[in-house]
Enzyme design. Sequence first.
Site, PDB file in Angstrom:
ATOM      1  N   GLU A   1     -42.590 -51.817 -47.697  1.00 24.53           N
ATOM      2  CA  GLU A   1     -42.024 -52.599 -46.593  1.00 24.53           C
ATOM      3  C   GLU A   1     -42.997 -53.747 -46.302  1.00 24.53           C
ATOM      4  O   GLU A   1     -43.991 -53.567 -45.611  1.00 24.53           O
ATOM      5  CB  GLU A   1     -41.853 -51.719 -45.352  1.00 24.53           C
ATOM      6  CG  GLU A   1     -40.929 -50.526 -45.566  1.00 24.53           C
ATOM      7  CD  GLU A   1     -40.923 -49.571 -44.384  1.00 24.53           C
ATOM      8  OE1 GLU A   1     -41.849 -49.644 -43.546  1.00 24.53           O
ATOM      9  OE2 GLU A   1     -40.006 -48.737 -44.301  1.00 24.53           O
TER      10      GLU A   1
ATOM     11  N   GLU B   1     -44.988 -41.565 -46.697  1.00 23.86           N
ATOM     12  CA  GLU B   1     -45.206 -42.982 -46.409  1.00 23.86           C
ATOM     13  C   GLU B   1     -46.697 -43.237 -46.214  1.00 23.86           C
ATOM     14  O   GLU B   1     -47.309 -42.724 -45.269  1.00 23.86           O
ATOM     15  CB  GLU B   1     -44.439 -43.395 -45.144  1.00 23.86           C
ATOM     16  CG  GLU B   1     -44.670 -44.834 -44.726  1.00 23.86           C
ATOM     17  CD  GLU B   1     -44.105 -45.136 -43.341  1.00 23.86           C
ATOM     18  OE1 GLU B   1     -44.083 -46.317 -42.959  1.00 23.86           O
ATOM     19  OE2 GLU B   1     -43.707 -44.180 -42.631  1.00 23.86           O
TER      20      GLU B   1
ATOM     21  N   ASP C   1     -54.889 -69.574 -72.750  1.00 20.36           N
ATOM     22  CA  ASP C   1     -56.335 -69.390 -72.634  1.00 20.36           C
ATOM     23  C   ASP C   1     -56.632 -68.426 -71.489  1.00 20.36           C
ATOM     24  O   ASP C   1     -56.584 -68.805 -70.319  1.00 20.36           O
ATOM     25  CB  ASP C   1     -56.993 -70.751 -72.388  1.00 20.36           C
ATOM     26  CG  ASP C   1     -58.508 -70.646 -72.222  1.00 20.36           C
ATOM     27  OD1 ASP C   1     -59.051 -69.543 -72.428  1.00 20.36           O
ATOM     28  OD2 ASP C   1     -59.130 -71.664 -71.882  1.00 20.36           O
TER      29      ASP C   1
ATOM     30  N   ARG D   1     -47.535 -42.152 -36.060  1.00 26.76           N
ATOM     31  CA  ARG D   1     -47.725 -43.383 -36.819  1.00 26.76           C
ATOM     32  C   ARG D   1     -49.174 -43.860 -36.824  1.00 26.76           C
ATOM     33  O   ARG D   1     -49.480 -44.889 -37.421  1.00 26.76           O
ATOM     34  CB  ARG D   1     -46.789 -44.477 -36.274  1.00 26.76           C
ATOM     35  CG  ARG D   1     -45.326 -44.161 -36.528  1.00 26.76           C
ATOM     36  CD  ARG D   1     -44.381 -45.198 -35.954  1.00 26.76           C
ATOM     37  NE  ARG D   1     -42.995 -44.800 -36.167  1.00 26.76           N
ATOM     38  CZ  ARG D   1     -42.269 -45.131 -37.233  1.00 26.76           C
ATOM     39  NH1 ARG D   1     -42.804 -45.875 -38.178  1.00 26.76           N
ATOM     40  NH2 ARG D   1     -41.020 -44.728 -37.353  1.00 26.76           N
TER      41      ARG D   1
END
Length: 444
Positions: free
Chosen positions: A126, A333, A48, A313
């Site tokens: 990660e 990244e 369902d 970063r």
Amino acid sequence: MNDIVKQAQSDNVTFIELQFTDILGATKSVTIPATQLEDALERGVWFDGSSIQGFARIHESDMVLALDASTYRVLPWTAAERRRARIICDIQRPDGGPFEGDPRFALRRAVERAKKMGFNYNCGPELEFFLFRKNNDGQPLTPIPHDTGGYFDFSTVGEAARIRTEIMLALEAMGMKVEAGHHEVAIGQHEIDFEYADALTTADNAMTFKYVVKAVAARHDLYATFMPKPIFGINGSGMHVHQSLADASTGENAFFDGSDEYRLSPTAYGFIAGQLAHARAFSSVVAPTVNSYKRLTPGYEAPVYICWAQTNRSALIRIPRYSPGRENSTRIELRCPDPSCNPYMAFAAMLTAGLDGIEQGMTPPPPANEDLYDLEAADLALRGIDTMPGTLGEAIGELEASSVIRAALGEHIAEWYVRARRAEWDEYRIQVSQWEIDRYLEQI
């Protein structure tokens, strides 16, 4: 089909968990006896759909679980006399067609678009997580870290290292190739990395990863959480995603160009530009909760600035340094996703954004290689560097306005997803927090 049935018999499996994912990223499961496996593989299993978040309305509720036999895995922690295995399923309509509200289908559709453009999409997330102690007094859970370690620590957190090793062994037993595991920056925080693969396999592995981590933690009377920011004042948990496109005919990395300063091809630059252009729009998909935006704030290594760089970063997209002889490892990244996301929908949105950049011939701005946390808002504006949304409510508004990211999800998922996250934001928005009581009750 017969091979899987025989394998289950050889493994002495008693029950099969048929797993799928709702639009909010929760794993759902239907259990069948192993004796029903052959019939389930042939005919599927009806359920369902109206009872599942974002799946179907009551008058069109019949859905079918179509078993993906390649995902059969024995659950290594189950007792031998009640051995269980799992199989991940696609969701189909009664007529056998794919269900547009299935997150796995959304990713399949995005991957197929990439293939038509001549690319295979590969990625590797990660996932960071916390291990907390349970309250055994029946009170609500509180975030009490299991250890006091720091980044890459071992000697002071031997028990945590043993639990992390047990998780890694369980992942290996379920067919995942684990590359490394370590303690993260915050107390009680860990990361285990697994092999880079095609997007669908990786999304399946990400869901398996979360399932395994929680199961092993529970065996040690701990609980694991992928909540992005469980404790104020320390680093939260991210899900940085490494990505690349491979030439579908040759397998060569389409992001590599040896003549470029950063060893990036025009394809890579177009992909980067597309993700930067649509970052605010896919924010609520890759960072989907109210709590996500407690992590996406300056000062804790969480990227909030929409730019790219090689070594910085604080940038949204980082380019890992090129290693001679490892051209196929050239990748980008994306650092804003967190592990509370639905990986099927997140990868679909990320891929679609990148492909749009390639198709539209977009070019990214110059890289921002300095620490952006030290820049004032006016300096960022002069450089044309925008920021990610500051709240889930703001992020949902960006998704609603984006035809590209809504198309990546499909209108069925987009409509239900916006509705669910908007309700979450509204529920949070009207709460009266302890901070407000402490700040205002006696002063006003």
